[in-house]
Design a protein around this motif. Structure first.
Motif, PDB file in Angstrom:
ATOM      1  N   GLU A  75       0.830  -1.202   0.000  1.00  0.00           N
ATOM      2  CA  GLU A  75       0.000   0.000   0.000  1.00  0.00           C
ATOM      3  C   GLU A  75       0.868   1.257   0.000  1.00  0.00           C
ATOM      4  OE1 GLU A  75      -4.042  -1.552   2.285  1.00  0.00           O
ATOM      5  OE2 GLU A  75      -2.345  -0.846   3.489  1.00  0.00           O
ATOM      6  N   LEU A  76       1.950   1.244   0.754  1.00  0.00           N
ATOM      7  CA  LEU A  76       2.850   2.405   0.785  1.00  0.00           C
ATOM      8  C   LEU A  76       3.447   2.677  -0.596  1.00  0.00           C
ATOM      9  CD1 LEU A  76       4.677   1.794   4.180  1.00  0.00           C
ATOM     10  CD2 LEU A  76       2.936   3.538   3.677  1.00  0.00           C
ATOM     11  N   LEU A  77       3.888   1.619  -1.272  1.00  0.00           N
ATOM     12  CA  LEU A  77       4.458   1.807  -2.612  1.00  0.00           C
ATOM     13  C   LEU A  77       3.411   2.341  -3.581  1.00  0.00           C
ATOM     14  CD1 LEU A  77       6.808  -1.285  -3.127  1.00  0.00           C
ATOM     15  CD2 LEU A  77       7.336   0.963  -2.158  1.00  0.00           C
ATOM     16  N   GLN A  78       2.181   1.862  -3.468  1.00  0.00           N
ATOM     17  CA  GLN A  78       1.104   2.339  -4.334  1.00  0.00           C
ATOM     18  C   GLN A  78       0.767   3.803  -4.043  1.00  0.00           C
ATOM     19  OE1 GLN A  78      -0.319   0.974  -6.922  1.00  0.00           O
ATOM     20  NE2 GLN A  78       0.638  -1.023  -6.772  1.00  0.00           N
ATOM     21  N   ILE A  79       0.773   4.171  -2.776  1.00  0.00           N
ATOM     22  CA  ILE A  79       0.509   5.566  -2.397  1.00  0.00           C
ATOM     23  C   ILE A  79       1.565   6.478  -3.019  1.00  0.00           C
ATOM     24  CG2 ILE A  79       0.514   7.207  -0.462  1.00  0.00           C
ATOM     25  CD1 ILE A  79      -0.679   4.851   1.249  1.00  0.00           C
ATOM     26  N   GLU A  80       2.827   6.095  -2.872  1.00  0.00           N
ATOM     27  CA  GLU A  80       3.903   6.930  -3.398  1.00  0.00           C
ATOM     28  C   GLU A  80       3.869   6.997  -4.921  1.00  0.00           C
ATOM     29  OE1 GLU A  80       7.060   9.601  -3.066  1.00  0.00           O
ATOM     30  OE2 GLU A  80       5.540   8.929  -1.663  1.00  0.00           O
ATOM     31  N   SER A  81       3.611   5.889  -5.551  1.00  0.00           N
ATOM     32  CA  SER A  81       3.511   5.853  -7.012  1.00  0.00           C
ATOM     33  C   SER A  81       2.380   6.764  -7.493  1.00  0.00           C
ATOM     34  CB  SER A  81       3.282   4.417  -7.476  1.00  0.00           C
ATOM     35  OG  SER A  81       2.989   4.378  -8.842  1.00  0.00           O
ATOM     36  N   THR A  82       1.245   6.681  -6.842  1.00  0.00           N
ATOM     37  CA  THR A  82       0.099   7.520  -7.176  1.00  0.00           C
ATOM     38  C   THR A  82       0.469   9.000  -7.057  1.00  0.00           C
ATOM     39  OG1 THR A  82      -1.460   5.822  -6.440  1.00  0.00           O
ATOM     40  CG2 THR A  82      -2.282   8.093  -6.497  1.00  0.00           C
ATOM     41  N   PHE A  83       1.149   9.344  -5.985  1.00  0.00           N
ATOM     42  CA  PHE A  83       1.564  10.727  -5.749  1.00  0.00           C
ATOM     43  C   PHE A  83       2.504  11.217  -6.848  1.00  0.00           C
ATOM     44  CE2 PHE A  83       4.603  13.647  -3.492  1.00  0.00           C
ATOM     45  CZ  PHE A  83       3.731  14.713  -3.333  1.00  0.00           C
ATOM     46  N   LEU A  84       3.531  10.428  -7.126  1.00  0.00           N
ATOM     47  CA  LEU A  84       4.530  10.846  -8.104  1.00  0.00           C
ATOM     48  C   LEU A  84       3.948  10.993  -9.511  1.00  0.00           C
ATOM     49  CD1 LEU A  84       7.554   8.705  -6.895  1.00  0.00           C
ATOM     50  CD2 LEU A  84       7.280  11.179  -6.674  1.00  0.00           C
ATOM     51  N   VAL A  85       3.150  10.033  -9.935  1.00  0.00           N
ATOM     52  CA  VAL A  85       2.556  10.094 -11.273  1.00  0.00           C
ATOM     53  C   VAL A  85       1.638  11.314 -11.393  1.00  0.00           C
ATOM     54  CG1 VAL A  85       0.961   8.928 -12.860  1.00  0.00           C
ATOM     55  CG2 VAL A  85       2.799   7.634 -11.753  1.00  0.00           C
ATOM     56  N   ALA A  86       0.827  11.559 -10.367  1.00  0.00           N
ATOM     57  CA  ALA A  86      -0.080  12.711 -10.412  1.00  0.00           C
ATOM     58  C   ALA A  86       0.681  14.038 -10.375  1.00  0.00           C
ATOM     59  CB  ALA A  86      -1.081  12.639  -9.259  1.00  0.00           C
ATOM     60  N   CYS A  87       1.873  14.034  -9.801  1.00  0.00           N
ATOM     61  CA  CYS A  87       2.716  15.241  -9.792  1.00  0.00           C
ATOM     62  C   CYS A  87       3.407  15.459 -11.138  1.00  0.00           C
ATOM     63  CB  CYS A  87       3.778  15.146  -8.694  1.00  0.00           C
ATOM     64  SG  CYS A  87       3.165  15.453  -7.028  1.00  0.00           S
ATOM     65  N   GLY A  88       3.375  14.451 -12.009  1.00  0.00           N
ATOM     66  CA  GLY A  88       3.955  14.608 -13.334  1.00  0.00           C
ATOM     67  C   GLY A  88       5.263  13.870 -13.559  1.00  0.00           C
ATOM     68  N   TYR A  89       5.606  12.957 -12.674  1.00  0.00           N
ATOM     69  CA  TYR A  89       6.839  12.183 -12.817  1.00  0.00           C
ATOM     70  C   TYR A  89       6.596  10.915 -13.633  1.00  0.00           C
ATOM     71  CZ  TYR A  89       9.014  14.899  -9.096  1.00  0.00           C
ATOM     72  OH  TYR A  89       9.541  15.912  -8.343  1.00  0.00           O
ATOM     73  N   THR A  90       7.628  10.493 -14.335  1.00  0.00           N
ATOM     74  CA  THR A  90       7.659   9.158 -14.899  1.00  0.00           C
ATOM     75  C   THR A  90       8.383   8.316 -13.856  1.00  0.00           C
ATOM     76  OG1 THR A  90       7.764   9.993 -17.155  1.00  0.00           O
ATOM     77  CG2 THR A  90       8.503   7.724 -16.793  1.00  0.00           C
ATOM     78  N   ILE A  91       7.768   7.220 -13.466  1.00  0.00           N
ATOM     79  CA  ILE A  91       8.348   6.408 -12.388  1.00  0.00           C
ATOM     80  C   ILE A  91       8.984   5.147 -12.948  1.00  0.00           C
ATOM     81  CG2 ILE A  91       6.887   7.308 -10.554  1.00  0.00           C
ATOM     82  CD1 ILE A  91       5.108   4.843 -10.929  1.00  0.00           C
TER      83      ILE A  91
END
Length: 149
Positions: A75-91
């Motif tokens: 869940e933590l990894l999904q939260i961070e991924s969601t945050f980064l993608v919505a901020c405009g990052y390619t992860i």
């Protein structure tokens, strides 16, 4: 009705946003870093910041049922991924991958936090507090046609 972990996470993210202590590229100040009280130990759950794949250590913690401030490693990894993608990052984060010009711009952070809040709602099975569609819904009049037999 919300959960304790949801309320705690939202309060921490709200505080970070308004105190200007939210930074997507810092493992202590990103979404998960703030949820986990500015601790960086969570970064050892995967091999790359923004990855949604648990590494060996992350899998061990996941399989043991460990929770960090109420959240599983996945869940933590999904939260961070969601945050980064919505901020405009390619992860995952990498100097060659695209990222926003100004990662601490309030508009960038708000987009990231909005996505995280929606995801936290989904995790806890509560209505999406970021979905304003319900505010604009209205009842349409339906014509009732009764058939005479």
């Amino acid at each position: 009705m919300t959960t304790k972990r949801f309320n705690t996470a939202i309060n921490k993210l709200y505080q970070a946003f308004h105190d200007n202590t939210l930074h997507p590229e810092c493992c202590k100040q990103c979404a998960v870093g703030n949820i986990l009280d500015h601790k960086e130990a969570w970064k050892h759950l995967s091999d790359h910041h923004g990855s949604t794949e648990l590494n060996y250590l992350g899998q061990v913690h996941q399989n043991l049922g460990r929770r960090f401030n109420g959240y599983t490693p996945m869940e933590l990894l999904q939260i961070e991924s969601t945050f980064l993608v919505a901020c405009g990052y390619t992860i995952p984060l990498h100097h060659k991958n695209s990222k926003p010009k100004n990662p601490t711009d309030k508009d960038v952070l708000f987009k990231g936090l909005s996505a995280v809040v929606s995801y936290l709602c989904k995790l806890d099975g509560i209505p999406d507090v970021m979905d304003c569609e319900a505010l604009f819904k209205y009842e349409t009049k339906k014509t009732v046609i009764s058939q005479v037999i």
